[in-house]
Design a protein around this motif. Sequence first.
Motif, mmCIF file in Angstrom:
data_model
loop_
_atom_site.group_PDB
_atom_site.id
_atom_site.type_symbol
_atom_site.label_atom_id
_atom_site.label_comp_id
_atom_site.label_asym_id
_atom_site.label_seq_id
_atom_site.Cartn_x
_atom_site.Cartn_y
_atom_site.Cartn_z
ATOM 1 N N LEU A 151 -20.062 -15.296 -33.854
ATOM 2 C CA LEU A 151 -18.712 -14.773 -34.021
ATOM 3 C C LEU A 151 -18.298 -14.922 -35.482
ATOM 4 C CD1 LEU A 151 -16.330 -13.697 -32.253
ATOM 5 C CD2 LEU A 151 -15.442 -16.037 -32.294
ATOM 6 N N PRO A 152 -17.729 -13.889 -36.105
ATOM 7 C CA PRO A 152 -17.304 -14.010 -37.508
ATOM 8 C C PRO A 152 -16.305 -15.150 -37.694
ATOM 9 C CG PRO A 152 -17.198 -11.725 -36.753
ATOM 10 C CD PRO A 152 -17.452 -12.563 -35.546
ATOM 11 N N GLU A 153 -16.394 -15.827 -38.810
ATOM 12 C CA GLU A 153 -15.495 -16.942 -39.094
ATOM 13 C C GLU A 153 -14.132 -16.470 -39.574
ATOM 14 O OE1 GLU A 153 -15.945 -20.150 -38.557
ATOM 15 O OE2 GLU A 153 -17.949 -19.838 -37.732
ATOM 16 N N THR A 154 -14.066 -15.259 -40.136
ATOM 17 C CA THR A 154 -12.802 -14.723 -40.666
ATOM 18 C C THR A 154 -12.649 -13.277 -40.217
ATOM 19 O OG1 THR A 154 -13.861 -13.973 -42.713
ATOM 20 C CG2 THR A 154 -12.955 -16.208 -42.702
ATOM 21 N N GLY A 155 -11.508 -12.690 -40.570
ATOM 22 C CA GLY A 155 -11.300 -11.289 -40.291
ATOM 23 C C GLY A 155 -12.102 -10.405 -41.223
ATOM 24 N N GLU A 156 -11.994 -9.089 -41.031
ATOM 25 C CA GLU A 156 -12.767 -8.150 -41.850
ATOM 26 C C GLU A 156 -12.398 -8.234 -43.323
ATOM 27 O OE1 GLU A 156 -13.974 -4.441 -39.094
ATOM 28 O OE2 GLU A 156 -11.833 -4.559 -39.561
ATOM 29 N N ASP A 157 -11.150 -8.638 -43.620
ATOM 30 C CA ASP A 157 -10.721 -8.741 -45.012
ATOM 31 C C ASP A 157 -10.985 -10.115 -45.603
ATOM 32 O OD1 ASP A 157 -8.948 -10.158 -43.511
ATOM 33 O OD2 ASP A 157 -7.137 -9.116 -44.214
ATOM 34 N N GLY A 158 -11.699 -10.973 -44.859
ATOM 35 C CA GLY A 158 -11.992 -12.313 -45.344
ATOM 36 C C GLY A 158 -10.877 -13.311 -45.142
ATOM 37 N N GLN A 159 -9.758 -12.871 -44.565
ATOM 38 C CA GLN A 159 -8.630 -13.745 -44.318
ATOM 39 C C GLN A 159 -8.735 -14.385 -42.929
ATOM 40 O OE1 GLN A 159 -6.242 -14.455 -46.684
ATOM 41 N NE2 GLN A 159 -7.663 -13.279 -47.975
ATOM 42 N N PRO A 160 -8.029 -15.506 -42.704
ATOM 43 C CA PRO A 160 -8.044 -16.115 -41.360
ATOM 44 C C PRO A 160 -7.599 -15.105 -40.310
ATOM 45 C CG PRO A 160 -7.028 -17.602 -42.951
ATOM 46 C CD PRO A 160 -7.235 -16.296 -43.667
ATOM 47 N N ALA A 161 -8.231 -15.166 -39.159
ATOM 48 C CA ALA A 161 -7.932 -14.219 -38.081
ATOM 49 C C ALA A 161 -7.959 -14.944 -36.748
ATOM 50 C CB ALA A 161 -8.940 -13.072 -38.088
ATOM 51 N N THR A 162 -7.293 -14.368 -35.785
ATOM 52 C CA THR A 162 -7.282 -14.957 -34.447
ATOM 53 C C THR A 162 -8.631 -14.732 -33.773
ATOM 54 O OG1 THR A 162 -6.495 -12.924 -33.404
ATOM 55 C CG2 THR A 162 -4.820 -14.459 -34.238
ATOM 56 N N ILE A 163 -8.854 -15.459 -32.689
ATOM 57 C CA ILE A 163 -10.060 -15.257 -31.891
ATOM 58 C C ILE A 163 -10.139 -13.810 -31.409
ATOM 59 C CG2 ILE A 163 -11.084 -15.790 -29.651
ATOM 60 C CD1 ILE A 163 -11.792 -17.913 -31.518
ATOM 61 N N ARG A 164 -8.994 -13.252 -31.008
ATOM 62 C CA ARG A 164 -8.974 -11.874 -30.519
ATOM 63 C C ARG A 164 -9.507 -10.917 -31.589
ATOM 64 N NH1 ARG A 164 -6.345 -8.552 -26.935
ATOM 65 N NH2 ARG A 164 -5.350 -10.349 -25.937
ATOM 66 N N ASP A 165 -8.996 -11.032 -32.814
ATOM 67 C CA ASP A 165 -9.420 -10.127 -33.879
ATOM 68 C C ASP A 165 -10.900 -10.299 -34.194
ATOM 69 O OD1 ASP A 165 -6.868 -9.110 -34.071
ATOM 70 O OD2 ASP A 165 -6.249 -10.533 -35.627
ATOM 71 N N ARG A 166 -11.365 -11.527 -34.158
ATOM 72 C CA ARG A 166 -12.791 -11.765 -34.452
ATOM 73 C C ARG A 166 -13.670 -11.247 -33.315
ATOM 74 N NH1 ARG A 166 -11.649 -17.886 -35.410
ATOM 75 N NH2 ARG A 166 -13.927 -18.154 -35.324
ATOM 76 N N MET A 167 -13.169 -11.314 -32.077
ATOM 77 C CA MET A 167 -13.930 -10.763 -30.959
ATOM 78 C C MET A 167 -14.017 -9.243 -31.062
ATOM 79 S SD MET A 167 -15.027 -13.246 -29.120
ATOM 80 C CE MET A 167 -15.668 -12.180 -27.850
ATOM 81 N N ILE A 168 -12.933 -8.594 -31.523
ATOM 82 C CA ILE A 168 -12.955 -7.135 -31.698
ATOM 83 C C ILE A 168 -14.028 -6.754 -32.713
ATOM 84 C CG2 ILE A 168 -11.635 -5.182 -32.578
ATOM 85 C CD1 ILE A 168 -9.141 -6.459 -31.350
ATOM 86 N N GLN A 169 -14.125 -7.532 -33.808
ATOM 87 C CA GLN A 169 -15.190 -7.283 -34.778
ATOM 88 C C GLN A 169 -16.560 -7.414 -34.118
ATOM 89 O OE1 GLN A 169 -13.223 -10.065 -38.028
ATOM 90 N NE2 GLN A 169 -15.041 -9.081 -38.857
ATOM 91 N N HIS A 170 -16.699 -8.443 -33.307
ATOM 92 C CA HIS A 170 -18.000 -8.760 -32.722
ATOM 93 C C HIS A 170 -18.485 -7.653 -31.793
ATOM 94 C CE1 HIS A 170 -21.232 -11.231 -31.079
ATOM 95 N NE2 HIS A 170 -20.786 -10.994 -29.858
ATOM 96 N N ARG A 171 -17.583 -7.048 -31.040
ATOM 97 C CA ARG A 171 -18.012 -6.054 -30.066
ATOM 98 C C ARG A 171 -17.933 -4.618 -30.575
ATOM 99 N NH1 ARG A 171 -13.107 -7.888 -27.134
ATOM 100 N NH2 ARG A 171 -11.482 -6.297 -27.342
ATOM 101 N N GLU A 172 -17.879 -4.455 -31.891
ATOM 102 C CA GLU A 172 -17.959 -3.098 -32.437
ATOM 103 C C GLU A 172 -19.314 -2.466 -32.142
ATOM 104 O OE1 GLU A 172 -16.978 -3.372 -36.538
ATOM 105 O OE2 GLU A 172 -14.800 -3.280 -36.194
ATOM 106 N N ASP A 173 -20.343 -3.309 -32.028
ATOM 107 C CA ASP A 173 -21.664 -2.821 -31.621
ATOM 108 C C ASP A 173 -21.590 -2.433 -30.151
ATOM 109 O OD1 ASP A 173 -24.285 -2.447 -30.807
ATOM 110 O OD2 ASP A 173 -25.064 -4.115 -31.989
ATOM 111 N N PRO A 174 -21.870 -1.171 -29.791
ATOM 112 C CA PRO A 174 -21.775 -0.758 -28.384
ATOM 113 C C PRO A 174 -22.643 -1.585 -27.456
ATOM 114 C CG PRO A 174 -21.980 1.155 -29.821
ATOM 115 C CD PRO A 174 -22.203 -0.051 -30.691
ATOM 116 N N ASN A 175 -23.789 -2.101 -27.963
ATOM 117 C CA ASN A 175 -24.626 -2.955 -27.123
ATOM 118 C C ASN A 175 -23.883 -4.212 -26.702
ATOM 119 O OD1 ASN A 175 -26.957 -1.375 -26.998
ATOM 120 N ND2 ASN A 175 -27.666 -2.110 -28.995
#
Length: 820
Positions: A674-698
């Motif tokens: 799971l990414p440690e930060t948001g897409e902009d490198g700033q602190p992010a919630t678990i929800r936002d980091r999970m959205i990044q993680h599941r961008e891969d359709p797999n």
Amino acid sequence: MSPRILGFPWPRTALTQLLAVVSPLLLSSTTGAQSAGELLNTTINQYCLACHNDTLSTADVSFQNLDLSEVANHGALQEKVLSQLRNRRMPPMEMPKPSEAVYNELVSWLESEIDELAATAPNPGRTDTFHRINRAEYANSVRDLLNIDVDVEELLPADDIDAYGFDNMADVLTVSPALMERYLSAARKTARLAIGEEPLGPVSQIYEVPILLNQNDRMSDDLPFGSRGGVAMDHYFPVAGQYDLSLRLHRNYVNYIRGMGSQHEIEVRLDGKLIQSFAIGGQEPDVLQAPASYGGNQFGDREWEEYMLFADSNLRLRFEAEPGPHIVGLSFVRRFTEPEGVLQPPQSVFAAAINEMRDGDAAIEQAQITGPFDAAGPGDTPSRRAIFVCTPASNDLSSEEVCATEILSGLANRAYRRPLEQTDIDTLMDFYRIGRGDGQSGFDAGIQLAVERILISPDFLFRVEQDPLNVAPATDYELSDLELASRLSFFLWSSIPDEELLSIAERGELQNPDILEAQTQRMLGDPRSSALVKNFASQWLYLRNLRSLVPDAVEFPEFDENLRNAFRQESELYFESLLRDDRSVLDLLGAGYTYVNERLAEHYGIEGVYGSHFRRVDLEGELAQQRGGILGQGSLLTATSYANRTSPVLRGKWVLTNILGTPPPPPPADVPDLPETGEDGQPATIRDRMIQHREDPNCAVCHLPMDPLGLALENFDAVGRWRDTGEANLAIDASGQLPNGTAFYGLNGLRNILLDRSDEFAGTVTEKLFAYAIGRPPEYFDKPTVRMITRSAALDNYSWSSIIMGIVKSAPFRTRRSES
């Protein structure tokens, strides 16, 4: 983004063309003219064949050239199709899907067809012929046979847990030479303890008290009111005699005793009776002390150093004890005064090891009981009363033989769970005679060796279910009444049958449905049915995992052993109350009450609860929404978190697996962290980091149905405490949306979603309990039985007794298929 099949992106136009080639029959919006079987084939051809054909065979499934309307011809495949249709998992994300009406019609028809077929040709399955009893069952069986509680964790290694989550499954209860050596040792120690053999010399047993167990309150119901701290030790004294007790107090990391700035009174009790009190502390020499931090390498005055290092060296006494189990209680007399100054938070991690706490409360770190000295014989213990049902005439060998036969026959009959043959008695009597010797060892020694033989016998350690000699291969047959009695007792009690159940089985009456129902009701009302809490619920709800969890002490300094114990006790008491009151299994999601003590109530924000004892509290308003049911209890919330943060994935997976019965597939080996930060490198919630993680359709295929369930619990941190903000002090968003578009918010919304799918929840509980009852994972042919039990239980609002009774009366529980 293009859909992916087998990990490769497919252009939408190409995929559309492929669907057109392999599915020439497009599904009409009006399906009334088609039979349900034809509709199933048409739907499969249009929506599934593109991936599940002989060429691709995705997930090792191919529908090519199959007529799925012929339900009887496809076995396990039909159950897979039914599961995927019911849960809307297939077709995958971003692929065309049937309408809800088609889904519903196919699920209803296919389930009905499978269940009707199963009703006409039931398959009870085949359990293993040899089923070793597990560690918990061993302890309970010894307790019920010899009336003695043994420390089974010290005697035997932990059992393996199967993929279904239980340690009583026959396929994982294997036997090795090393394990048999442990069973031999356990039998020897247990028999000696039960008979009351005098040890060759004094034996010591140490009781440790964790440093993070706060001792500022009454620690046990076995300790007196007005006390604080200490420990209540349930100690077994092998023989009458004198025993030594020595105490050691908590120290900091350089061994200075804590709390020596003031005087404390320690009381020692045996079964509640005061036998000794000690005064310690408050006599610190008025001389040069060590550095204020207690952490320097500069010694203070020698007299002060000796006092602070060895003030507890004389906390020892010798006392008389009768043989058998007794409670040795250690506690401090509580001072109901508040210290001056700013109230300090509980110490943890570095501070717990370093801080001197000179003016705080002293605490017990270790107690050691050693003995016996001047032993006075085995005396009268519960175990000896259970074993020695007769007393032979002194110096009369024939009288001893008769009495030994009576004793060993009774014990072996219950231990082996069947009538004895003469060879059984002869074997035990041979061991009795070897143990008795030529008169030097005596009658007790002979019985002791024979008891060891009983406890190591395969008839005791294994539940054996053999095919009758005259039964044809692959034929269903009823279990014998004795085999059924063992199944029933190990299901409800995790132990051997009692005399009443065994007598009914020996008379051949237990397969009678009315008698079977009456015995089941009787056994559910027996205190031994609490084994369902300790063994079934503790594994299903992850309560056994609590002991090994170590939340990050920097992130959660308030977590201590008191809270860990409170989490477990709350969930056990809650589950036990549902069983005892025969409530609905749906009340697991919330019944308007819970059980707390002061420590847990403070953690939950419940006011007006004082003291260390647990009591039932009614939940109203916001508290009912936050803490109602198992999903709001700290035990499960902590067990489904990481050490330093929550895990929507672990929590969502638990809900899918244990509530809805639709476990996600295992993750691929190369899944990224799971990414440690948001897409902009700033602190992010678990929800936002999970959205990044599941961008891969797999990743999205599994995460989209799972993550919303876990994110609904984000208001609870990794130790189950309510919060409104999370990482980087960002506001919690506990909203969720299921793949079918259903939106909800927080635990209350999730609870309503699950209650709307109550038949799935009840079916999952039934399937879990079914697997636990028969000792094997459910197979595809068990699914109709589970659905039948669930539908029947629905008429009684899914009460626990209706589900348990349905399992006990079902064909897989009462019958078995012979080997093919």
